[in-house]
Design a protein around this motif. Sequence first.
Motif, mmCIF file in Angstrom:
data_model
loop_
_atom_site.group_PDB
_atom_site.id
_atom_site.type_symbol
_atom_site.label_atom_id
_atom_site.label_comp_id
_atom_site.label_asym_id
_atom_site.label_seq_id
_atom_site.Cartn_x
_atom_site.Cartn_y
_atom_site.Cartn_z
ATOM 1 N N GLN A 1 0.823 -1.192 0.000
ATOM 2 C CA GLN A 1 0.000 0.000 0.000
ATOM 3 C C GLN A 1 0.863 1.251 0.000
ATOM 4 O O GLN A 1 2.019 1.208 0.451
ATOM 5 N N GLY B 1 5.516 3.891 1.806
ATOM 6 C CA GLY B 1 5.014 2.551 1.558
ATOM 7 C C GLY B 1 5.854 1.832 0.524
ATOM 8 O O GLY B 1 6.991 2.202 0.262
ATOM 9 N N SER B 2 5.273 0.833 -0.086
ATOM 10 C CA SER B 2 5.996 -0.001 -1.053
ATOM 11 C C SER B 2 5.945 0.647 -2.440
ATOM 12 O O SER B 2 5.399 0.087 -3.392
ATOM 13 N N GLU C 1 3.146 0.380 -7.099
ATOM 14 C CA GLU C 1 3.751 -0.387 -6.020
ATOM 15 C C GLU C 1 4.471 -1.589 -6.578
ATOM 16 O O GLU C 1 4.101 -2.140 -7.613
ATOM 17 N N TRP C 2 5.465 -2.013 -5.840
ATOM 18 C CA TRP C 2 6.084 -3.324 -6.087
ATOM 19 C C TRP C 2 5.770 -4.156 -4.869
ATOM 20 O O TRP C 2 6.203 -3.859 -3.773
ATOM 21 N N ARG C 3 4.951 -5.176 -5.070
ATOM 22 C CA ARG C 3 4.467 -5.960 -3.934
ATOM 23 C C ARG C 3 4.328 -7.415 -4.337
ATOM 24 O O ARG C 3 3.649 -7.725 -5.308
ATOM 25 N N ARG C 4 4.964 -8.271 -3.613
ATOM 26 C CA ARG C 4 4.855 -9.727 -3.815
ATOM 27 C C ARG C 4 5.182 -10.109 -5.259
ATOM 28 O O ARG C 4 4.479 -10.928 -5.870
ATOM 29 N N TYR D 1 3.745 -5.612 -10.012
ATOM 30 C CA TYR D 1 3.519 -4.178 -9.976
ATOM 31 C C TYR D 1 2.015 -3.904 -9.903
ATOM 32 O O TYR D 1 1.225 -4.580 -10.560
ATOM 33 N N TYR D 2 1.658 -2.924 -9.122
ATOM 34 C CA TYR D 2 0.265 -2.507 -9.005
ATOM 35 C C TYR D 2 0.220 -0.997 -9.127
ATOM 36 O O TYR D 2 0.896 -0.301 -8.364
#
Length: 123
Positions: free
Chosen positions: A1, A26-27, A101-104, A107-108
Amino acid sequence: QVQLVESGGGLVQAGGSLRLSCAASGSIFSINTMGWYRQAPGRQRELVAGITSGGSTNYADSLKGRFTISRDNAKNTMYLQMNSLKPEDTAKYYCKADATEWRRGSYYRNDYWGQGTQVTVSS
């Protein structure tokens, strides 16, 4: 987030100045366009100013010359310098960021909003 936190609002007399800040955390992989919006009681939220990652800016026509938007990409922070404030500038000011974001492992990309900071201009 991605979290956006605004600061710098307050009570000021007409003709005074305020400088708002919006810090993103955040990320974050990248932040594209950022913008300031405002909403007065009983009115729709409106664009105040926007700024791209490259520094290109746009303003609401009625605010040109009094407000200046800027950003520090290294700090993921955006600013709004407001001069010659008028009572009609009274509103809650929100920042918005188009961020990736870069998460798991993926990219989001989404739009994120802060909680807002109140600006009150007395006559």
